[in-house]
Design an enzyme around this catalytic site. Structure first.
Site, PDB file in Angstrom:
ATOM      1  N   ASP A   1      20.286  33.908  78.993  1.00  0.00           N
ATOM      2  CA  ASP A   1      19.756  34.634  78.167  1.00  0.00           C
ATOM      3  C   ASP A   1      20.303  36.017  77.904  1.00  0.00           C
ATOM      4  O   ASP A   1      19.769  36.776  76.897  1.00  0.00           O
ATOM      5  CB  ASP A   1      18.253  34.720  78.524  1.00  0.00           C
TER       6      ASP A   1
ATOM      7  N   ASP B   1      21.161  30.914  86.179  1.00  0.00           N
ATOM      8  CA  ASP B   1      21.037  32.276  86.737  1.00  0.00           C
ATOM      9  C   ASP B   1      19.968  32.135  87.783  1.00  0.00           C
ATOM     10  O   ASP B   1      18.930  31.154  87.766  1.00  0.00           O
ATOM     11  CB  ASP B   1      20.966  33.509  86.097  1.00  0.00           C
TER      12      ASP B   1
END
Length: 859
Positions: free
Chosen positions: A602, A338
């Site tokens: 995450d 990301d």
């Protein structure tokens, strides 16, 4: 989903405890709101055991040691030693038994130490649960949760055990693992009907291994470990992860060696039988030959090298959960990650709150604040930024209900009451929010203006302008609802009034550009896979001087089949506005193209991608479900740290390859010579005990390989275990070793007129010397004088050579059948070794030059 799982029912051994009062299943569970005392928790842990849904009881050290004797070759050697004792050959019996014991002990000690080190690292990032003990909330390892514990749950948590919900606020749990239900299920306290016997009916209970998607709750633990619902079906859920490319390669290598061993052993037995040699000696010789050919130290070398790599990575703040993933990290040539926290600092600030015309608006800030304040789902960094921007008094408002955020809708709604008014406040992705609106607020007034085509165009232009400046943009909208409207549902998110935009800045990480360039230089392409807009992502890339080679949008991916996606993923390096399932498809498409793919994530939505990637990487601050799915955990979310891990993975691979290449070249050449010598020698070319001694001394010289340095050119590009490369290397180097073995036969038989014992002694010394010294040629693709071996490897190798050269002069040598060779033998041996190593070095360089020319080796 397996139907037996989807229709999970209570059984006599696991009754429907959620139907009974809290005190009925087990009176010990009825504790007060202060939770258990620490002393009581320790007592219950001793009584009920660790909270593991599979029984991972560690075998005692003696049982682990004895398990090493299950190896078929070890059993064969022990049988051979017993036969020797039975026939009166006590010397052979003692020597073979001692050799076996030394080999097994060496293997056990090294692997045990490696395993302990790796296990301690895994425990350092184990999943924890929040429980109330002695009236205080504390974090404990999930394994220490006991029946009766009062656990606190929040979004992103994995449920630590089976238990009853005592309090809940918009608690939604994903339990597809147990029931097959694709959507989150709302949980709340209460008594159920008597026929609610299936798990999916248990709306007042939560189960171990499922995940909190949104909301918060308190639960009382009822079942732990094997008594949980997941414990009852653990075997069907807990499968071995798919073999890595390296594990497949080592398995193929083992099969190759096994086939060659069987062929040579059968050949030796047939020749010795045809030549009427003693059957016991022939049998022992064949067994010893099999042992010499078998790379029995390979598991130990792999384990020690991987655990050493894990310890080195821990010093760089990378914790390895699955040792095999180290090699995958070294082989990784594509990293998907990301934008937030990788390219940016992950220090998000609310910088703009503007109306539809782009003018600053306190009204937008108030609505955004109300939504973030009352939201009970998984709060994002954007929520934190809104709440930190300004403190707004919300005491006049009361929350009625909530529609939690999900990654398909990409928005969250809260239903609020102010006494004289009840409104629904919606916050989410701007495009989706605008589509749901029919009106917008006019600048500086409460007038609601119909949202016609011209207004939509103007609002869209304002949105684009904010994104081009690098702002992450959320849309804020609302609507009035009747005073008796008590339940918020997705259908309420319609006919909204658009209030404006909230714009956020996340400063680019200064080190990200250089880190990405460094990864590229080391052969790892980084692809950004994000839910953010392409304009924001491009803005960040421009600030960091990151070239954009292609952009693929989530809406485009949704319209592609897998074959089309496999073509597009090769050139694009930005994947924007993608949802979790599209992230997963991108990773699978890259893997289908032959790439070794890493994924860094995450969040709750990252778990599928972490599973699908060859190596799943998360961070210590990640939600439980992401940490559980990851193969390794970064204690610092930094690509420079990851690069250190990549290089460590390549060092690990390089050292393992050294042992494999030794076993398939020089070692195999010597064993092939032994088999060939049986054709023309009237005696055994080397006694079985001498072969075993040769093998264990050689193994001792190889033990320090995990400590060795790896040349920089070996680290430049990712590599995978290539069986064609190994086989061809064996076919080039192995015959050279055999050629010098046969030259030794000539020297011993013709020049020195050696008898049987002198011949065996001379060849023992020569074969061990060439086997041990050639490691200094094979360990590097370059000049062996420029690539320095580790001092311990040098010292061990020279010590083994010294032992081989002096053993015939010692009393111990007599027990092995050695005699002292004449001085001229050592002079001839020295010359032969120099010539042998020179020829191997030339052959090695020619081999790599040929392979490079064919484009078959990455250097």
């Amino acid at each position: 989903m397996n139907k037996s799982i989807a229709k999970s029912k209570a059984t006599p051994d696991n009754p429907s405890w959620w139907l009974k009062p809290l005190t009925e299943p087990n009176a010990e569970l009825a504790t007060d709101a202060a939770g258990l005392s620490n002393a009581e928790a320790r007592s219950r842990l001793a009584k009920f055991g660790l909270n593991l849904f599979r029984d991972h009881q560690q075998k005692s050290l003696i049982l682990q040691f004895l398990a090493r004797f299950k190896n078929p070759l070890v059993i064969l050697l022990l049988v051979a030693s017993a036969i020797s004792a039975f026939t009166g050959e006590m010397t052979n019996f003692v020597i073979i038994s001692v050799m076996v014991l030394l080999s097994v002990t060496l293997d056990f000690v090294q692997e045990h130490r490696a395993g302990k080190a790796a296990e301690s690292l895994r425990h350092s990032v184990s999943v924890h649960a929040s429980v109330i003990r002695d009236g205080k909330a504390i974090d404990v390892p999930v394994t220490d949760v006991v029946p009766g514990d009062l656990a606190v749950l929040s979004a992103g948590d994995m449920i630590p055990a089976d238990g009853l919900v005592l309090e809940a606020q918009d608690l939604f749990v994903k339990q597809a693992l147990l029931t097959g239900e694709p959507y989150p299920v709302e949980k709340h306290p209460g008594v159920l009907a008597a026929d609610a016997t299936e798990l999916q009916d248990a709306t007042n209970a939560v189960f171990m291994g499922t995940t909190v998607i949104s909301g918060s709750a308190r639960m009382r633990v009822v079942k732990t470990g094997t008594g949980t619902a997941i414990g009852a079906i653990a075997d069907s859920l807990t499968r071995q992860p798919p073999a890595t490319a390296f594990e497949v390669g080592t398995h193929r290598f083992g099969l190759l060696i096994m086939r060659l061993t069987i062929l040579l052993v059968l050949f030796v037995l047939l020749v010795n039988a045809f030549m009427h040699k003693p059957w016991l000696d022939s049998f022992l010789f064949a067994v010893a030959l099999a042992v010499g050919l078998t790379p029995e130290l390979l598991p130990m070398v792999v384990s020690v090298t991987l655990s050493r790599g894990a310890l080195h990575m821990a010093k760089k703040r990378v914790i390895v959960k699955r040792l095999a993933s180290i090699q995958n990290l070294g082989s990784m040539d594509v990293l998907c990650t990301d934008k937030t926290g990788t390219l940016t600092e992950a220090k998000i600030r609310l910088e703009q709150h503007v109306d539809p015309q782009g003018k600053p608006s306190e009204r937008v800030l108030e609505l955004a604040y109300l939504n973030s304040f009352f939201e009970t789902g998984l709060k994002s960094p954007l929520d934190d930024a809104i709440l930190a921007h300004e403190n707004i008094d919300v005491s006049a408002w009361k929350k009625i209900d909530e529609v939690p955020f999900d990654f398909e809708r990409r928005r969250v709604s809260v239903l609020l009451d102010k006494g004289d008014a009840r409104i629904l406040v919606v916050k989410g992705a701007s495009e989706e929010i605008i589509e749901l609106c029919t009106h917008y607020e006019q600048q500086g007034s409460d007038v609601q203006v119909p949202l016609d085509k011209a207004a939509r165009t103007q609002i869209h232009a304002e949105h684009i302008a904010l994104e081009k400046e690098g702002f992450r943009v959320l849309g804020i909208a609302w609507r009035n609802v009747p005073q008796d409207h008590s339940d918020a549902v997705i259908g309420d998110e319609s006919d909204l009034v658009f209030a404006g935009f909230a714009g956020f800045l996340d400063p680019p990480k200064a080190s990200a550009g250089t880190a990405l360039a460094a990864l590229k230089d080391w052969g790892v392409a980084v692809k950004i896979v994000t839910g953010d807009s392409e304009l924001v992502t491009q803005h960040v890339c421009a600030e960091l001087n990151i070239p954009v080679t292609g952009i693929l949008m989530g809406k485009d991916i949704a319209q592609m089949d897998d074959s089309a996606l496999r073509i597009r993923v090769e050139t694009a390096n930005l994947f924007c506005r993608v949802n979790p399932s599209q992230k997963d498809r991108v990773i699978l498409a890259l893997k289908a193209r032959g790439h070794v793919v890493g994924y860094m994530g995450d969040g709750i939505n990252d778990a599928p991608s972490l599973h699908s990637a060859d190596v799943g990487i998360s961070v210590d601050s990640a939600v439980d479900v992401a940490k559980e799915a990851a193969d390794m955990i970064l204690l610092d979310q930094d690509l420079n740290v990851l690069l250190d891990g990549v290089l460590e993975g390549r060092r690990t691979f390089g050292n393992i390859m050294k042992y494999i290449m030794m076993g398939t070249s020089s070692n195999f050449g010597n064993m092939f010579s032994m088999a060939g010598a049986a054709l023309f020698l009237p005696f055994l070319p080397m006694l079985p005990t001498q072969i075993l001694l040769n093998n264990i001394l050689y193994d001792l010289s190889e033990v320090p390989i995990p400590l060795d340095e790896v040349d920089q050119e070996e680290l430049r590009k990712p590599r995978v275990l290539d069986m064609n490369f190994i086989r061809n290397f064996m076919l080039v180097i192995g015959p050279i070793s055999s050629l010098f073995d046969f030259l030794t036969f000539y020297v011993m038989l013709v020049v020195l007129k050696a008898n049987e014992t002198l011949f065996q002694t001379g060849w023992f010394v020569e074969s061990l010397s060439t086997q041990v010294l050639v490691i200094f040629i094979i360990r590097t693709r370059g000049n062996p004088f420029k690539s320095r071996a580790h001092p311990v490897l040098v010292a061990t190798s020279l010590s083994v050579m010294l032992i081989a050269a002096t053993l015939p002069f010692t009393p111990l040598g007599g027990y092995f059948g050695f005699v002292a060779p004449p001085a001229e033998f050592y002079a001839i041996l020295a010359a032969m070794v120099v010539v042998y190593l020179s020829i191997v070095e030339l052959a090695k360089r020619g081999f790599y030059h040929w392979y490079r020319g064919r484009g078959m080796v990455k250097l």
